[in-house]
Design a protein around this motif. Structure first.
Motif, PDB file in Angstrom:
ATOM      1  N   VAL A   1     -47.497  -0.352  -3.150  1.00 13.70           N
ATOM      2  CA  VAL A   1     -47.093  -0.354  -4.556  1.00 13.70           C
ATOM      3  C   VAL A   1     -45.683  -0.914  -4.706  1.00 13.70           C
ATOM      4  O   VAL A   1     -45.412  -1.756  -5.575  1.00 13.70           O
ATOM      5  CB  VAL A   1     -47.172   1.071  -5.156  1.00 13.70           C
TER       6      VAL A   1
ATOM      7  N   VAL B   1     -45.717  -4.745  -4.080  1.00 12.43           N
ATOM      8  CA  VAL B   1     -46.258  -5.517  -5.203  1.00 12.43           C
ATOM      9  C   VAL B   1     -45.264  -5.522  -6.366  1.00 12.43           C
ATOM     10  O   VAL B   1     -45.079  -6.546  -7.030  1.00 12.43           O
ATOM     11  CB  VAL B   1     -47.622  -4.941  -5.647  1.00 12.43           C
TER      12      VAL B   1
ATOM     13  N   MET C   1     -54.147  -8.854  -4.108  1.00 12.36           N
ATOM     14  CA  MET C   1     -54.745  -8.082  -5.190  1.00 12.36           C
ATOM     15  C   MET C   1     -56.057  -7.436  -4.754  1.00 12.36           C
ATOM     16  O   MET C   1     -56.398  -6.332  -5.179  1.00 12.36           O
ATOM     17  CB  MET C   1     -54.982  -8.984  -6.409  1.00 12.36           C
TER      18      MET C   1
ATOM     19  N   VAL D   1     -55.122  -4.350  -3.199  1.00 11.96           N
ATOM     20  CA  VAL D   1     -54.764  -3.327  -4.184  1.00 11.96           C
ATOM     21  C   VAL D   1     -56.014  -2.641  -4.729  1.00 11.96           C
ATOM     22  O   VAL D   1     -56.035  -1.419  -4.915  1.00 11.96           O
ATOM     23  CB  VAL D   1     -53.948  -3.951  -5.333  1.00 11.96           C
TER      24      VAL D   1
ATOM     25  N   LEU E   1     -56.867   1.371  -4.504  1.00  8.30           N
ATOM     26  CA  LEU E   1     -57.160   2.250  -5.638  1.00  8.30           C
ATOM     27  C   LEU E   1     -58.486   2.976  -5.469  1.00  8.30           C
ATOM     28  O   LEU E   1     -58.665   4.074  -6.008  1.00  8.30           O
ATOM     29  CB  LEU E   1     -57.168   1.437  -6.940  1.00  8.30           C
TER      30      LEU E   1
ATOM     31  N   ALA F   1     -52.955   4.777  -9.384  1.00  6.92           N
ATOM     32  CA  ALA F   1     -53.290   3.845 -10.464  1.00  6.92           C
ATOM     33  C   ALA F   1     -52.129   3.660 -11.444  1.00  6.92           C
ATOM     34  O   ALA F   1     -51.834   2.547 -11.886  1.00  6.92           O
ATOM     35  CB  ALA F   1     -54.533   4.332 -11.208  1.00  6.92           C
TER      36      ALA F   1
ATOM     37  N   VAL G   1     -49.527   1.471  -9.917  1.00  3.28           N
ATOM     38  CA  VAL G   1     -49.971   0.071  -9.897  1.00  3.28           C
ATOM     39  C   VAL G   1     -49.818  -0.554 -11.280  1.00  3.28           C
ATOM     40  O   VAL G   1     -49.390  -1.704 -11.410  1.00  3.28           O
ATOM     41  CB  VAL G   1     -51.428  -0.023  -9.405  1.00  3.28           C
ATOM     42  N   ASP G   2     -50.161   0.192 -12.313  1.00  2.00           N
ATOM     43  CA  ASP G   2     -49.981  -0.306 -13.678  1.00  2.00           C
ATOM     44  C   ASP G   2     -48.511  -0.634 -13.939  1.00  2.00           C
ATOM     45  O   ASP G   2     -48.186  -1.681 -14.507  1.00  2.00           O
ATOM     46  CB  ASP G   2     -50.462   0.738 -14.686  1.00  2.00           C
TER      47      ASP G   2
ATOM     48  N   ILE H   1     -47.728  -3.908 -11.824  1.00  2.00           N
ATOM     49  CA  ILE H   1     -48.421  -5.169 -12.083  1.00  2.00           C
ATOM     50  C   ILE H   1     -48.467  -5.532 -13.561  1.00  2.00           C
ATOM     51  O   ILE H   1     -48.162  -6.667 -13.951  1.00  2.00           O
ATOM     52  CB  ILE H   1     -49.856  -5.104 -11.511  1.00  2.00           C
TER      53      ILE H   1
ATOM     54  N   SER I   1     -55.083  -9.143 -15.134  1.00  2.00           N
ATOM     55  CA  SER I   1     -55.357  -8.138 -14.109  1.00  2.00           C
ATOM     56  C   SER I   1     -56.857  -7.954 -13.919  1.00  2.00           C
ATOM     57  O   SER I   1     -57.339  -7.833 -12.775  1.00  2.00           O
ATOM     58  CB  SER I   1     -54.707  -6.803 -14.494  1.00  2.00           C
TER      59      SER I   1
ATOM     60  N   LEU J   1     -58.266  -8.537 -10.342  1.00  4.00           N
ATOM     61  CA  LEU J   1     -58.629  -7.316  -9.628  1.00  4.00           C
ATOM     62  C   LEU J   1     -60.126  -7.031  -9.638  1.00  4.00           C
ATOM     63  O   LEU J   1     -60.661  -6.525  -8.651  1.00  4.00           O
ATOM     64  CB  LEU J   1     -57.882  -6.123 -10.217  1.00  4.00           C
TER      65      LEU J   1
END
Length: 218
Positions: A78, A81, A123, A126, A130, A137, A140-141, A144, A183, A187
């Motif tokens: 995390v 990224v 990605m 990632v 998750l 999560a 990550v939000d 990203i 995303s 993703l």
């Protein structure tokens, strides 16, 4: 002064109000290099194959150093990224072309095919992360989606101030349109994001939703 066994003591040892000496501060000067190595290893091995030991070896750092800084490889990913995103976007130096479209298009940075493929592999890692650690999560939000959303907010507030978009436009919702769709494409669909795709989002989705009527110009 002596204790019950006759050993000499110091005031700090006998006075409970005396604060303990702080430990040596951790050296974070190598964090950027470690995070870059994390991205490289993640792209090469995927999340399941990656270990903190691999990253430590790539960065020529001690395993204990990484474990003191990151409790798990998920937290390490995390941060890596987030660092990658921060390096690609400077909120203090956003484009100012005079139009919302011009600003949004100017934020599209060219990148090589190799970089695009590497980003896809990162990605994909990632997504795997998750699936095994869904509690990350939110992090990550933040890493990203939110950096680009904040850039969009700033650009749209500027556009609102010059009267380009309506004063009652829902900037909070509009700011999430492009980063959310990007995303999802990367993703979930695992498809590349190129200039053509981003121009299509700007002209076909975001600007009409913001009430900007303008002939598209690439």
């Amino acid at each position: 002064m002596t204790d019950r066994e006759g050993a000499a003591t110091t005031p700090a040892e006998t006075d409970p109000a005396t604060p303990a000496r702080p430990g040596r501060k951790r050296d974070h000067s190598r964090d950027p290099e470690i995070l870059r190595c994390t991205i490289d290893v993640l792209a090469e091995t995927g999340f399941e194959g990656m270990t903190i030991e691999m990253v430590a070896a790539r960065a020529k750092a001690g395993k204990a150093t990484l474990y003191r800084r990151w409790a798990s490889k998920g937290e390490l990913v995390v941060d890596a990224v987030a660092c990658l995103k921060q390096g690609a976007l400077d909120l203090d130096d956003l484009p100012d072309t005079g139009t919302l479209r011009g600003d949004l298009v100017a934020m599209i940075k060219p990148h090589s095919i190799d970089e695009a493929e590497k980003k896809m592999r990162v990605m994909a890692g990632v997504v795997t992360m998750l699936s095994t650690t869904p509690e990350l999560a939110e992090a990550v939000d933040a890493a990203i989606v939110q950096p680009r959303a904040e850039a969009n907010r700033l650009l749209m507030r500027r556009a609102r101030e010059r009267g380009e978009i309506s004063a009652d436009a829902d900037i909070e919702a509009l700011a999430l349109v492009t980063p959310s769709m990007v995303s999802y494409r990367v993703l979930v669909l695992r498809k590349p994001v190129d200039r053509e795709f981003l121009i299509g989002l700007i002209d076909g989705v975001l600007l009409p939703a913001a009430g900007v009527r303008q002939t598209a110009e690439v």
